[in-house]
Write a protein that holds these residues in place. Structure first.
Motif, PDB file in Angstrom:
ATOM      1  N   MET A   1       0.840  -1.188   0.000  1.00 11.97           N
ATOM      2  CA  MET A   1       0.000   0.000   0.000  1.00 11.97           C
ATOM      3  C   MET A   1       0.882   1.247   0.000  1.00 11.97           C
ATOM      4  SD  MET A   1      -3.024   0.807   2.552  1.00 11.97           S
ATOM      5  CE  MET A   1      -3.932   2.250   2.610  1.00 11.97           C
ATOM      6  N   ASN A   2       0.538   2.198  -0.811  1.00  9.89           N
ATOM      7  CA  ASN A   2       1.297   3.432  -0.914  1.00  9.89           C
ATOM      8  C   ASN A   2       0.726   4.486   0.024  1.00  9.89           C
ATOM      9  OD1 ASN A   2       2.990   2.451  -2.971  1.00  9.89           O
ATOM     10  ND2 ASN A   2       1.455   2.910  -4.498  1.00  9.89           N
ATOM     11  N   ASN A   3       1.604   5.280   0.580  1.00 10.24           N
ATOM     12  CA  ASN A   3       1.206   6.422   1.390  1.00 10.24           C
ATOM     13  C   ASN A   3       1.589   7.680   0.633  1.00 10.24           C
ATOM     14  OD1 ASN A   3       0.300   4.981   3.745  1.00 10.24           O
ATOM     15  ND2 ASN A   3       2.431   4.476   4.099  1.00 10.24           N
ATOM     16  N   PHE A   4       0.682   8.615   0.568  1.00 11.69           N
ATOM     17  CA  PHE A   4       0.907   9.860  -0.141  1.00 11.69           C
ATOM     18  C   PHE A   4       1.149  10.981   0.864  1.00 11.69           C
ATOM     19  CE2 PHE A   4      -1.852   7.250  -2.798  1.00 11.69           C
ATOM     20  CZ  PHE A   4      -1.165   7.262  -4.001  1.00 11.69           C
ATOM     21  N   TYR A   5       2.094  11.861   0.539  1.00 11.96           N
ATOM     22  CA  TYR A   5       2.358  13.007   1.402  1.00 11.96           C
ATOM     23  C   TYR A   5       2.817  14.181   0.554  1.00 11.96           C
ATOM     24  CZ  TYR A   5       7.344  11.988   0.879  1.00 11.96           C
ATOM     25  OH  TYR A   5       8.590  11.774   0.364  1.00 11.96           O
ATOM     26  N   LYS A   6       2.691  15.353   1.112  1.00  9.36           N
ATOM     27  CA  LYS A   6       3.154  16.577   0.451  1.00  9.36           C
ATOM     28  C   LYS A   6       4.301  17.157   1.269  1.00  9.36           C
ATOM     29  CE  LYS A   6      -1.232  17.964  -1.615  1.00  9.36           C
ATOM     30  NZ  LYS A   6      -2.148  19.099  -1.819  1.00  9.36           N
ATOM     31  N   ASN A   7       5.268  17.758   0.565  1.00 12.58           N
ATOM     32  CA  ASN A   7       6.355  18.435   1.262  1.00 12.58           C
ATOM     33  C   ASN A   7       5.846  19.671   1.995  1.00 12.58           C
ATOM     34  OD1 ASN A   7       8.373  16.617   0.572  1.00 12.58           O
ATOM     35  ND2 ASN A   7       8.801  17.667  -1.346  1.00 12.58           N
ATOM     36  N   LYS A   8       4.944  20.405   1.339  1.00 11.36           N
ATOM     37  CA  LYS A   8       4.303  21.577   1.937  1.00 11.36           C
ATOM     38  C   LYS A   8       2.800  21.426   1.756  1.00 11.36           C
ATOM     39  CE  LYS A   8       7.721  24.532   0.028  1.00 11.36           C
ATOM     40  NZ  LYS A   8       7.906  25.680  -0.818  1.00 11.36           N
ATOM     41  N   TRP A  15       4.034  13.106  -3.001  1.00  8.48           N
ATOM     42  CA  TRP A  15       5.113  12.130  -3.097  1.00  8.48           C
ATOM     43  C   TRP A  15       4.573  10.817  -2.579  1.00  8.48           C
ATOM     44  CZ3 TRP A  15       9.495  12.896  -5.695  1.00  8.48           C
ATOM     45  CH2 TRP A  15       9.791  14.200  -6.043  1.00  8.48           C
ATOM     46  N   VAL A  16       5.107   9.726  -3.085  1.00  9.65           N
ATOM     47  CA  VAL A  16       4.627   8.393  -2.727  1.00  9.65           C
ATOM     48  C   VAL A  16       5.664   7.741  -1.831  1.00  9.65           C
ATOM     49  CG1 VAL A  16       3.846   6.169  -3.596  1.00  9.65           C
ATOM     50  CG2 VAL A  16       3.459   8.237  -4.957  1.00  9.65           C
ATOM     51  N   ASP A  17       5.242   7.384  -0.643  1.00 13.44           N
ATOM     52  CA  ASP A  17       6.114   6.691   0.298  1.00 13.44           C
ATOM     53  C   ASP A  17       5.801   5.208   0.189  1.00 13.44           C
ATOM     54  OD1 ASP A  17       7.830   5.986   2.300  1.00 13.44           O
ATOM     55  OD2 ASP A  17       6.631   6.832   3.922  1.00 13.44           O
ATOM     56  N   ASN A  18       6.646   4.495  -0.540  1.00 15.41           N
ATOM     57  CA  ASN A  18       6.467   3.059  -0.740  1.00 15.41           C
ATOM     58  C   ASN A  18       7.538   2.348   0.073  1.00 15.41           C
ATOM     59  OD1 ASN A  18       6.160   0.453  -1.575  1.00 15.41           O
ATOM     60  ND2 ASN A  18       6.227   0.886  -3.757  1.00 15.41           N
ATOM     61  N   PHE A  27       6.061  10.154  -7.584  1.00 18.46           N
ATOM     62  CA  PHE A  27       5.181  11.281  -7.294  1.00 18.46           C
ATOM     63  C   PHE A  27       3.950  11.209  -8.178  1.00 18.46           C
ATOM     64  CE2 PHE A  27       7.996  12.702 -10.643  1.00 18.46           C
ATOM     65  CZ  PHE A  27       7.203  13.462 -11.472  1.00 18.46           C
ATOM     66  N   THR A  28       2.926  11.949  -7.774  1.00 16.84           N
ATOM     67  CA  THR A  28       1.660  11.952  -8.502  1.00 16.84           C
ATOM     68  C   THR A  28       0.979  13.306  -8.341  1.00 16.84           C
ATOM     69  OG1 THR A  28      -0.476  10.814  -8.756  1.00 16.84           O
ATOM     70  CG2 THR A  28       0.421  10.948  -6.526  1.00 16.84           C
ATOM     71  N   PHE A  29       0.137  13.615  -9.287  1.00 14.57           N
ATOM     72  CA  PHE A  29      -0.667  14.829  -9.205  1.00 14.57           C
ATOM     73  C   PHE A  29      -2.085  14.517  -8.737  1.00 14.57           C
ATOM     74  CE2 PHE A  29       2.729  15.780 -12.106  1.00 14.57           C
ATOM     75  CZ  PHE A  29       3.068  17.084 -11.806  1.00 14.57           C
ATOM     76  N   ASP A  30      -2.506  13.266  -8.924  1.00 17.13           N
ATOM     77  CA  ASP A  30      -3.903  12.912  -8.675  1.00 17.13           C
ATOM     78  C   ASP A  30      -4.094  11.624  -7.874  1.00 17.13           C
ATOM     79  OD1 ASP A  30      -3.121  10.992 -10.501  1.00 17.13           O
ATOM     80  OD2 ASP A  30      -4.470  11.672 -12.085  1.00 17.13           O
ATOM     81  N   LYS A  31      -3.030  11.044  -7.374  1.00 14.40           N
ATOM     82  CA  LYS A  31      -3.044   9.785  -6.623  1.00 14.40           C
ATOM     83  C   LYS A  31      -3.497   8.600  -7.476  1.00 14.40           C
ATOM     84  CE  LYS A  31      -3.804  11.788  -2.053  1.00 14.40           C
ATOM     85  NZ  LYS A  31      -4.668  11.762  -0.871  1.00 14.40           N
ATOM     86  N   LEU A  37      10.436   9.527 -10.793  1.00 13.84           N
ATOM     87  CA  LEU A  37      11.236  10.718 -11.071  1.00 13.84           C
ATOM     88  C   LEU A  37      12.327  10.453 -12.099  1.00 13.84           C
ATOM     89  CD1 LEU A  37      12.003  13.658 -10.432  1.00 13.84           C
ATOM     90  CD2 LEU A  37      13.368  12.775  -8.532  1.00 13.84           C
ATOM     91  N   PHE A  38      13.096   9.394 -11.927  1.00 16.02           N
ATOM     92  CA  PHE A  38      14.239   9.160 -12.809  1.00 16.02           C
ATOM     93  C   PHE A  38      13.844   8.574 -14.162  1.00 16.02           C
ATOM     94  CE2 PHE A  38      16.217   9.412  -8.644  1.00 16.02           C
ATOM     95  CZ  PHE A  38      17.210  10.333  -8.903  1.00 16.02           C
ATOM     96  N   ALA A  39      12.715   7.932 -14.255  1.00 17.37           N
ATOM     97  CA  ALA A  39      12.281   7.344 -15.520  1.00 17.37           C
ATOM     98  C   ALA A  39      11.365   8.272 -16.332  1.00 17.37           C
ATOM     99  CB  ALA A  39      11.562   6.021 -15.268  1.00 17.37           C
ATOM    100  N   ASP A  40      10.608   9.123 -15.647  1.00 19.82           N
ATOM    101  CA  ASP A  40       9.562   9.890 -16.331  1.00 19.82           C
ATOM    102  C   ASP A  40       9.811  11.390 -16.464  1.00 19.82           C
ATOM    103  OD1 ASP A  40       7.856   7.666 -16.769  1.00 19.82           O
ATOM    104  OD2 ASP A  40       7.243   7.758 -14.668  1.00 19.82           O
ATOM    105  N   TYR A  41      10.652  11.949 -15.624  1.00 18.58           N
ATOM    106  CA  TYR A  41      10.884  13.397 -15.670  1.00 18.58           C
ATOM    107  C   TYR A  41      11.944  13.727 -16.711  1.00 18.58           C
ATOM    108  CZ  TYR A  41      12.058  18.144 -14.347  1.00 18.58           C
ATOM    109  OH  TYR A  41      12.275  19.493 -14.386  1.00 18.58           O
ATOM    110  N   PRO A  42      11.745  14.690 -17.556  1.00 23.47           N
ATOM    111  CA  PRO A  42      10.553  15.506 -17.755  1.00 23.47           C
ATOM    112  C   PRO A  42       9.682  15.036 -18.908  1.00 23.47           C
ATOM    113  CG  PRO A  42      12.372  16.543 -18.893  1.00 23.47           C
ATOM    114  CD  PRO A  42      12.899  15.258 -18.261  1.00 23.47           C
ATOM    115  N   HIS A  43      10.164  14.076 -19.687  1.00 26.09           N
ATOM    116  CA  HIS A  43       9.526  13.748 -20.970  1.00 26.09           C
ATOM    117  C   HIS A  43       8.140  13.124 -20.877  1.00 26.09           C
ATOM    118  CE1 HIS A  43      12.005  10.341 -19.730  1.00 26.09           C
ATOM    119  NE2 HIS A  43      11.091   9.602 -20.298  1.00 26.09           N
ATOM    120  N   ASN A  44       7.768  12.528 -19.767  1.00 26.64           N
ATOM    121  CA  ASN A  44       6.433  11.928 -19.665  1.00 26.64           C
ATOM    122  C   ASN A  44       5.427  12.820 -18.944  1.00 26.64           C
ATOM    123  OD1 ASN A  44       7.020   9.625 -21.114  1.00 26.64           O
ATOM    124  ND2 ASN A  44       7.663   8.483 -19.320  1.00 26.64           N
ATOM    125  N   LEU A  45       5.850  14.002 -18.561  1.00 31.17           N
ATOM    126  CA  LEU A  45       4.944  14.958 -17.930  1.00 31.17           C
ATOM    127  C   LEU A  45       4.386  15.897 -18.997  1.00 31.17           C
ATOM    128  CD1 LEU A  45       6.785  13.998 -15.517  1.00 31.17           C
ATOM    129  CD2 LEU A  45       6.395  16.239 -14.545  1.00 31.17           C
TER     130      LEU A  45
END
Length: 67
Positions: A1-8, A15-18, A27-31, A37-45
């Motif tokens: 199960m993933n836990n979601f949290y925000k820095n601020k 951010w996903v705490d797995n 990370f996610t915008f909508d859960k 981060l290393f596979a998708d940023y920035p080209h898949n955003l």
């Protein structure tokens, strides 16, 4: 199960705490859709997602800049 949290509290990005993985930055915008981060940023955003990510995470934005 993933836990979601925000820095601020005002951040849009969650951010996903797995606890099952080490060194993975998720990370996610909508859960729903989760980015690696290393596979998708920035080209898949989308341009809008990248703008939000860069604003909320200047460290990672600078980390990935081509020098």
């Amino acid at each position: 199960m993933n836990n979601f949290y925000k820095n601020k509290k005002s951040d849009i990005i969650f951010w996903v705490d797995n606890k099952d993985t080490i060194g993975e930055h998720l990370f996610t915008f909508d859960k729903v859709k989760i980015y690696n981060l290393f596979a998708d940023y920035p080209h898949n955003l989308t341009p809008e997602e990248k703008e939000i990510f860069d604003k909320e995470n200047p460290y990672w934005c600078n980390f990935f800049k081509v020098k």
